[in-house]
Design a protein around this motif. Structure first.
Motif, PDB file in Angstrom:
ATOM      1  N   GLY A 582       0.813  -1.207   0.000  1.00  0.00           N
ATOM      2  CA  GLY A 582       0.000   0.000   0.000  1.00  0.00           C
ATOM      3  C   GLY A 582       0.848   1.259   0.000  1.00  0.00           C
ATOM      4  O   GLY A 582       0.513   2.245  -0.678  1.00  0.00           O
ATOM      5  N   HIS A 590      -1.728   9.536   1.092  1.00  0.00           N
ATOM      6  CA  HIS A 590      -3.091   9.244   0.662  1.00  0.00           C
ATOM      7  C   HIS A 590      -3.971   9.130   1.909  1.00  0.00           C
ATOM      8  O   HIS A 590      -3.777   8.246   2.738  1.00  0.00           O
ATOM      9  CB  HIS A 590      -3.115   7.934  -0.129  1.00  0.00           C
ATOM     10  CG  HIS A 590      -4.440   7.651  -0.776  1.00  0.00           C
ATOM     11  ND1 HIS A 590      -5.538   7.220  -0.081  1.00  0.00           N
ATOM     12  CD2 HIS A 590      -4.829   7.756  -2.075  1.00  0.00           C
ATOM     13  CE1 HIS A 590      -6.548   7.047  -0.911  1.00  0.00           C
ATOM     14  NE2 HIS A 590      -6.140   7.365  -2.133  1.00  0.00           N
ATOM     15  N   TRP A 593      -5.817   5.669   2.578  1.00  0.00           N
ATOM     16  CA  TRP A 593      -4.905   4.582   2.916  1.00  0.00           C
ATOM     17  C   TRP A 593      -4.246   4.820   4.262  1.00  0.00           C
ATOM     18  O   TRP A 593      -3.990   3.896   5.009  1.00  0.00           O
ATOM     19  CB  TRP A 593      -3.851   4.410   1.841  1.00  0.00           C
ATOM     20  CG  TRP A 593      -2.857   3.340   2.245  1.00  0.00           C
ATOM     21  CD1 TRP A 593      -1.552   3.491   2.553  1.00  0.00           C
ATOM     22  CD2 TRP A 593      -3.139   1.952   2.449  1.00  0.00           C
ATOM     23  NE1 TRP A 593      -0.988   2.293   2.909  1.00  0.00           N
ATOM     24  CE2 TRP A 593      -1.953   1.326   2.861  1.00  0.00           C
ATOM     25  CE3 TRP A 593      -4.296   1.178   2.308  1.00  0.00           C
ATOM     26  CZ2 TRP A 593      -1.876  -0.018   3.139  1.00  0.00           C
ATOM     27  CZ3 TRP A 593      -4.216  -0.170   2.589  1.00  0.00           C
ATOM     28  CH2 TRP A 593      -3.014  -0.750   2.993  1.00  0.00           C
ATOM     29  N   GLU A 611     -14.433   1.647   4.083  1.00  0.00           N
ATOM     30  CA  GLU A 611     -13.383   2.202   3.237  1.00  0.00           C
ATOM     31  C   GLU A 611     -12.070   1.462   3.417  1.00  0.00           C
ATOM     32  O   GLU A 611     -11.252   1.398   2.513  1.00  0.00           O
ATOM     33  CB  GLU A 611     -13.183   3.700   3.548  1.00  0.00           C
ATOM     34  CG  GLU A 611     -12.517   4.013   4.890  1.00  0.00           C
ATOM     35  CD  GLU A 611     -13.517   4.021   6.040  1.00  0.00           C
ATOM     36  OE1 GLU A 611     -13.123   4.382   7.154  1.00  0.00           O
ATOM     37  OE2 GLU A 611     -14.687   3.654   5.815  1.00  0.00           O
ATOM     38  N   ASP A 615      -9.973  -0.139   0.466  1.00  0.00           N
ATOM     39  CA  ASP A 615      -8.560   0.164   0.247  1.00  0.00           C
ATOM     40  C   ASP A 615      -7.757  -1.107   0.047  1.00  0.00           C
ATOM     41  O   ASP A 615      -6.839  -1.172  -0.766  1.00  0.00           O
ATOM     42  CB  ASP A 615      -7.991   0.945   1.438  1.00  0.00           C
ATOM     43  CG  ASP A 615      -8.457   2.391   1.451  1.00  0.00           C
ATOM     44  OD1 ASP A 615      -8.914   2.859   0.399  1.00  0.00           O
ATOM     45  OD2 ASP A 615      -8.366   3.027   2.505  1.00  0.00           O
ATOM     46  N   ASP A 618      -8.115  -2.181  -3.433  1.00  0.00           N
ATOM     47  CA  ASP A 618      -7.307  -1.344  -4.328  1.00  0.00           C
ATOM     48  C   ASP A 618      -5.835  -1.701  -4.230  1.00  0.00           C
ATOM     49  O   ASP A 618      -5.119  -1.736  -5.242  1.00  0.00           O
ATOM     50  CB  ASP A 618      -7.498   0.136  -3.977  1.00  0.00           C
ATOM     51  CG  ASP A 618      -8.892   0.627  -4.354  1.00  0.00           C
ATOM     52  OD1 ASP A 618      -9.552  -0.047  -5.170  1.00  0.00           O
ATOM     53  OD2 ASP A 618      -9.302   1.675  -3.808  1.00  0.00           O
TER      54      ASP A 618
END
Length: 795
Positions: A582, A590, A593, A611, A615, A618
């Motif tokens: 990450g 970010h 994150w 979220e 994350d 992602d």
């Protein structure tokens, strides 16, 4: 059947749904209670053959000849094998000492020893063919006890012993000897105001698991074999099987099949090698399933024991010394006897402060059935004796038996007779206080007022043998100490492989270990750990097999501690890799994150933070993060063979029981009304499973107290009751109410502070029941199990 609600004092819940601290339901639970779960005995393969074992009908004899001709000529028979047909020079196996022959050679050493194996196209054909094998025996005298085993002219059970224990035992028919010596017992004896002695006899028990031994061996195209089997330790089985087959370990691939209980009885091999031999010989899959009769001969049992104990105490109730001798009957082969001796001796003083101790424990080789691991593992036999002694001392001193125990109770910082200082909570006095403070079950109305009783509530139950005449109530207490994990310098470790990836747009964790799920709920705990450590909702548990590193045995109350520790460790490493991924993708600025990173690093990922999971999706994208990691608890060391000193055990668990019984003193019948338990579990990872473990272990201890014993003829060494018709185990009608009070005092050395729990309640439940029966009858009762004739004077 006992308490069904959870103890109210167990910490509930975690911030991740389905994580540690929650009563997560078992994924196999519904299938098992509805009869749909696939056990190893349910496996099937196209073109499968059936294996059958021919067993000895005598306990000790020379094999004069074996004639397999008629069996081989039977239509449908594909193979018959004896010792001479084995493919390699490695023809013995064993957990520690390789003294057990795959098939008998030259002589048989116990009733039911495997002599030949048969493969046929139908189970009944295999059975009939095995019965056609003609074996001529020349019977030999049997060794059945210490006197016959250690006499100057005793026949040696194993004529040419070469194992590493032979150098420190006084006779070749002694498997292992372990003394524990601390202080000066002779001087301490002079300080005692009261001395009590006792001779105790502990019978042989069977693990009585519901699923008999079974498995399926499938020959492979590469010359190897795939074995699907119910076991407790896949990699230990592999270590013993491969050399006999003459195959490298990677060509013996083992997968855990459905296990119908174990309790130690599946630590040793049973049908594994035989099925593989027949599969490789015939080139066809071979399935072997024991029937219940054969199962009694096909696995080890709990060591019967004779124990002599002497304790001293001062007038104010302080223990002065202990001198004890524990003789365990290991039967014909070593199995786990050396380790059982280590446990019985090192835990033989119980959870008490005694500065001057002299304990000797030995295990014998005899021609009785082989004995090895069973829940409690040596500590059960010792607890039965030392708790009876505590009651005797309290009675001699005119003290309350619970208060006497509390005065002498060990605590954190106590030095055990081995010299090891207990460096985690040891709330022995508190457990006794709690179990005594629990509400007593109400007196039966008919006891109080002489009214007619419901026969279902009476000793003897629906047999309608009494209507309350001569029925007396008794109350008894006991407490015990049990080690957790493998001991005495054993390299106790476990391996876990954890993978994290995106599946169907959702982050998923996969956990793969070789842990044997034998009913203890380990697969549930592993999923809970992964959810807690990784913050994911979806966790897949892969089947246990030898394609991942060893998880050790499902025994010694160790799996949640050691394999759970490995899963936790692997998850933490996966988490670090995800964090690094990450950081590389999002950088440190970010904002979304950053929130996920903070939560992940603190181990507090929560399901309502959607979220965060987004994350993770992602970050992972099409990538997967995987780690396989070993985890070890802190090292232990062997006990000194002269003094028994050493840091032998990594952790200890404690449980206390109060038994309430009703005894028909005229008929010798016993009804256990209640078995209340207080136990420290360190941390309840799954409170519902904790309750089940404690109630299950308690019920097994009840069986030991008043029902369960394998009867071996002392003249012939033959088993007389190899069936559930004659070997009795508790049913739902025998199981009392079992209220549970759970403490959670964390052990800083253990993952999450947890403490192994599965075995401790089996220790103290048995002597508590015996103490209650003594209180009701006034009889000494130095033997278990108690039978009606022991209570009526007709024994």
């Amino acid at each position: 059947m006992g308490t069904t609600g959870l103890p109210t004092n167990i910490t509930q819940g975690s911030r991740t749904k389905g994580g540690i601290g929650e009563s997560t339901l078992r994924p196999d639970g519904t299938l098992k209670v509805t009869g749909e779960f696939a056990y190893s005995s349910d496996m099937w393969h196209e073109d499968m053959l059936w294996g059958q074992i021919l067993r000895s009908t005598v306990a000790h004899a020379e094999i004069v000849s074996i004639d397999t001709g008629e069996a081989l000529a039977t239509p449908g028979v594909y193979a018959v094998m004896t010792y001479d047909d084995l493919p390699t020079d490695v023809r013995n196996y064993g957990l520690e000492i390789q003294d057990t022959p795959v098939l008998a050679h030259g002589k048989v050493r116990h009733h039911g020893e495997p002599v030949a194996i048969v493969a046929a196209d139908h189970p009944e054909t295999a059975r009939r063919a095995a019965a056609k094998i003609k074996v001529e025996y020349r019977e030999l005298p049997v060794i059945t006890d210490e006197a016959s085993a250690t006499a100057p002219d005793a026949i040696l059970v194993h004529e040419n012993r070469t194992d590493h224990h032979i150098g420190h035992v006084p006779h070749p028919n002694i498997v292992h000897r372990q003394p524990i010596i601390r202080g000066d017992v002779a001087k301490a004896r002079e300080r005692a105001d009261v001395i009590v002695e006792g001779e105790y006899v502990f019978g042989m028990q069977d693990q009585a698991f519901l699923g008999p031994e079974s498995g399926l061996a499938v020959p492979a195209e590469d010359g190897g074999v795939d074995l699907y089997v119910a076991t407790q330790w896949l990699h230990s089985d592999l270590r013993q099987i491969a050399p006999v087959l003459g195959l490298p370990g990677d060509k013996v691939r083992m997968t855990l099949a459905g296990v119908g209980g174990a309790f130690g009885g599946r630590e040793d091999l049973s049908m594994q090698i035989h099925a593989c031999l027949l599969a490789l010989r015939t080139g066809k899959p071979v399935k072997i399933v024991y029937n219940r009769f054969e199962s009694f001969f096909g696995h080890v049992h709990r060591h019967p024991a004779k124990l002599h104990y002497e304790h001293g105490a001062t007038k104010d109730g302080r223990l002065t010394h202990l001198k004890a001798r524990i003789v365990l009957d290991g039967g014909a082969y070593a199995s786990a006897s050396p380790a059982v001796v280590g446990n019985a001796s090192s835990l033989g003083a119980g959870p008490y402060v005694i500065d001057d101790v002299d304990i000797e424990a030995i295990a014998l080789y005899t021609n009785n059935p082989p004995c090895g691991a069973m829940r409690g593992f040596g500590a059960v036999q010792a607890c039965f004796a030392y708790e009876a002694q505590m009651d005797k001392l309290a009675a001699r001193l005119g003290m309350d038996p619970v208060e006497f125990r509390r005065i002498n109770a060990m605590s954190q910082g106590t030095a055990l007779p081995t010299g090891q200082v207990v460096d985690s909570p040891a709330p022995v006095a508190e457990l006794l206080r709690r179990v005594k403070a629990m509400p007593m079950p109400p007196e039966q109305q008919w006891l109080a007022a002489g009214e007619a009783a419901d026969v279902r509530e009476l000793p003897g139950g629906l047999s309608n043998t009494t209507h309350g005449e001569g029925v007396v109530r008794g109350v008894g207490y006991a407490v015990g100490i049990k080690n957790v994990g493998f001991s005495e310098g054993f390299d106790d470790y476990s391996t876990a492989r954890v993978r994290m990836e995106v599946v169907g747009g959702e982050p998923v964790a996969t956990v793969h270990t070789a842990m044997a799920e034998v009913g203890q709920g380990g697969i549930t705990v592993h999923a809970q750990i992964a959810r807690t450590e990784l913050g994911v909702t979806q966790v897949t548990i892969n089947p246990a097999d030898t394609r991942v590193g060893s998880a050790g045995s499902t025994s010694a109350s160790r799996q949640t501690y050691v394999t759970g520790g490995a899963v936790k460790n692997a998850c933490e490493l996966v988490r670090e890799k995800v964090l690094e991924l990450g950081r590389r993708k999002f950088g440190t600025y970010h904002p979304a994150w950053a929130t996920a990173e903070l939560l992940l690093e603190s181990g507090k990922v929560v399901t309502d933070a959607g979220e965060v999971l987004a994350d993770l999706v992602d970050v992972l994208g099409d990538e997967a993060v995987e780690v396989e990691e070993e985890w070890r608890h802190r090292p232990t060391e062997p006990f000194d063979l002269r003094t028994g000193q050493g840091f032998g055990h990594v952790q200890y668990s404690f449980a206390a029981h109060r038994a309430v019984v009703e005894v028909d003193t005229e008929l010798g019948l016993v009804k256990v009304v209640e078995l209340a338990c207080a136990q420290d579990v360190g941390k309840a990872l799954n409170p519902l499973s904790v309750l089940g473990q404690i109630q299950g272990g308690t019920t097994q201890g009840l069986g030991i107290a008043v029902m369960e014993e394998i009867i071996v003829d002392p003249k012939t060494a033959k088993v007389r009751n190899p069936s559930f018709t004659d070997y009795l185990i508790p049913t739902i009608l025998d199981t009392p109410t079992i209220p549970v009070d759970v403490l959670e005092l964390a052990d800083e050395h253990a993952p999450y502070g947890l403490r192994g729990i599965g075995e401790a309640p089996t220790l103290s439940s048995t002597p508590a029941v015996l103490a209650a029966i003594r209180a009701a009858t006034g009889l000494e009762l130095n033997r278990t199990p108690v039978r009606p004739e022991h209570l009526t004077g007709t024994a």
